[in-house]
Design an enzyme around this catalytic site. Structure first.
Site, PDB file in Angstrom:
ATOM      1  N   HIS A 262       0.792  -1.156   0.089  1.00 12.84           N
ATOM      2  CA  HIS A 262       0.033  -0.031   0.324  1.00 12.84           C
ATOM      3  C   HIS A 262       0.824   1.168  -0.094  1.00 12.84           C
ATOM      4  CE1 HIS A 262      -4.171  -1.535   1.220  1.00 12.84           C
ATOM      5  NE2 HIS A 262      -3.263  -2.822   1.425  1.00 12.84           N
ATOM      6  N   GLU A 338       3.353  -0.147   4.027  1.00 14.02           N
ATOM      7  CA  GLU A 338       3.260   1.207   3.604  1.00 14.02           C
ATOM      8  C   GLU A 338       4.388   2.120   3.060  1.00 14.02           C
ATOM      9  OE1 GLU A 338      -0.332   2.354   3.578  1.00 14.02           O
ATOM     10  OE2 GLU A 338      -1.077   0.858   4.665  1.00 14.02           O
TER      11      GLU A 338
HETATM   12 ZN    ZN Z   1      -3.914   1.362   0.962  1.00 15.72          ZN
END
Ligand code: ZN
Length: 377
Positions: A262, A338
Site C-alpha cells: 500500500h 506502507e
Molecule cells: Zn491502502
C-alpha cells in the site's frame, strides 16, 4: 495566445475544471470515487501553458479522505510521462495550490506518478515471458478487466507458498511500482538470491488487485464502490469479485508468508503494519514480525521501524482487512507494507520525494528479506 486546456479523460485521469482563466489561474476540483465516500487521487494534463506562471487551485482538497496527506506534500509533474518531479505546492487546510511554469506545451500533474493499465499489461506480458512464470486470470472485474495472478516458481508440496498483493487501493500507485521492482529482480535468472528463494518457495503475485479503480482514477474503491481492503472477511462475488477470487485461490494454495502493498497519504515513512490484534496472536507471531521488520531496516535505509500506525490492541483486529484476515486464517506472518506519497523523512530526497524508482528498489530488496526470513524458518 491559445486558451489553457485541462484534460483528464484518460487512464487514471481525475480532475474537474471549475474555471481556467487567463493568463494562468486555474480552479479545479477532485472528482469523488464511485460511492462518494472517498477522494484524493488526481491526475490531469495542462496544455497551452508553456512559459506561463500557472496557479492551479484544487478547491475541495480539504474535503478529501485524508486532508493531512496534503500537509508537507508536493504534487508530481511530468513532461514525458516517464520522469516525474515535484513542484511547489501549498495547503492551507482547505485548498491545495500547485504553482508551476511549464517548460513544455503539455505537462501532466498527479498525486503520485501514475501506473497505467497499459504498463500493467506490459508488466504481466513481460513476466509471463519468463519460463518460471504462469499467469492466470482469476476473474473478470465489474468493468470487465482481467484480474491476473502471476505464479512464480514451480508449485509443489515442498514449496513454501508466499503471497504478494498490491494496489487494493488503486490511488496508491507506488504499490505497483514496488511490484515491478520486485518482479524484475525475482525473474532475473542470474540473481543468486532470487534463484535461492525460488528453490524454496513459490511466489503468488497479484500486481494490481483493483484495475477498475485504477483506470477510473479512484483513490480507494473498486467500480462498485467497495473498499477491497474491508472485504476479506466476507467478500461478495458480485460486489468484490477481486477479493472473492484471490481469497479462494489462497485457500487452495495455503499461505505461509503474505505481504499486502500500500501507500499511506499522511505519514512520510516506509513502514510495516502487522496483524497484532488478531485473536490467535501469540509470542511467536510477534517475534516473526519483529524479526522481519528489523531485517528490512538493516537491508534498506529507506525503511524504518520507529514510525507507523498505532498497534491494534489484542483482539481488536479488523478481519475485513487482508493482513488481519490472512494472519488469523493461516496463522502466518502477514503484513501490510506502507510507502509514502510524500518522502521517506528518515532518508529524504527533497527534489523527487518518494518515487517510482525508489519504490521499485525497495521491492527488489524484499527478495533478500523474504529469502533470509524463509531460510530461518
Ligand atoms: Zn491502502
Amino acid at each position: 495566445m491559445a486558451r489553457l486546456n485541462v484534460s483528464s479523460c484518460f487512464d487514471s485521469g481525475n480532475i474537474e475544471v471549475v474555471a481556467a482563466d487567463e493568463p494562468g489561474e486555474l480552479r479545479l476540483r477532485i472528482r469523488r470515487d464511485v460511492g462518494d465516500r472517498h477522494a484524493q487521487w488526481f491526475h490531469f494534463q495542462l496544455c497551452n501553458a508553456r512559459d506561463r506562471a500557472c496557479r492551479m487551485t484544487i478547491e475541495n482538497a480539504g474535503e478529501m479522505s485524508y486532508p493531512s496527506g496534503f500537509e508537507g506534500y508536493r504534487a508530481v509533474a511530468s513532461i514525458d510521462g516517464e520522469t516525474w518531479f515535484r513542484v511547489p505546492t501549498t495547503f492551507d487546510g482547505t485548498q491545495l495550490v500547485i504553482e508551476h511554469t511549464p517548460e513544455a506545451d503539455q505537462v501532466s500533474y498527479a498525486y503520485f506518478a501514475p501506473y497505467s493499465f497499459e504498463r500493467h499489461q506490459w508488466l504481466i506480458a513481460t513476466a509471463s515471458d519468463s519460463p518460471n512464470v504462469r499467469s492466470e486470470v482469476l476473474c473478470a472485474t465489474p468493468d470487465g478487466r482481467p484480474l491476473t495472478l502471476l505464479t512464480v516458481g514451480e508449485p509443489g508440496d515442498d514449496k513454501i507458498p508466499v503471497w504478494i498483493t498490491a494496489r487494493q487501493h488503486p490511488g496508491e500507485t507506488m504499490a505497483e511500482w514496488w511490484v515491478e521492482g520486485f518482479l524484475e529482480r525475482l525473474l532475473d535468472p542470474e540473481d543468486g538470491a532470487s534463484r535461492a528463494l525460488l528453490d524454496r518457495a513459490v511466489i503468488y503475485v497479484v500486481p494490481n488487485m483493483n484495475p477498475d479503480g485504477s483506470v477510473r482514477g479512484h483513490l480507494r474503491v473498486n467500480a462498485r464502490g467497495v473498499n477491497l481492503n474491508r472485504a476479506w472477511r466476507d467478500p461478495d462475488e458480485d460486489e468484490s469479485p477481486e477479493v472473492f477470487h484471490v481469497r479462494a485461490k489462497m485457500h487452495e494454495t495455503g499461505v505461509a508468508f503474505a505481504l499486502d502493498v500500500h501507500g499511506d497519504e499522511g505519514l512520510p515513512y516506509n513502514f510495516i503494519a502487522g496483524g497484532e490484534g488478531v485473536p490467535r496472536w501469540d509470542e511467536s507471531m510477534q517475534s516473526d514480525l519483529d524479526a522481519f521488520k528489523s531485517l528490512l531496516a538493516d537491508l534498506s535505509p529507506d525503511f524504518q521501524v520507529e514510525h507507523g500506525y498505532d498497534v491494534d490492541p489484542p483482539g481488536s483486529a479488523d478481519l475485513r482487512k487482508c493482513t488481519d484476515y490472512v494472519a488469523e486464517t493461516f496463522g502466518c506472518l502477514a503484513m501490510t507494507l506502507e510507502m509514502p506519497f510524500k518522502d521517506a523523512a528518515n532518508h529524504p530526497m527533497p527534489e523527487i520525494g518518494w518515487s517510482p524508482a525508489r519504490s521499485a528498489k525497495l521491492g527488489a530488496i524484499f527478495v533478500d528479506a523474504i529469502r533470509m526470513t524463509l531460510a530461518k524458518g
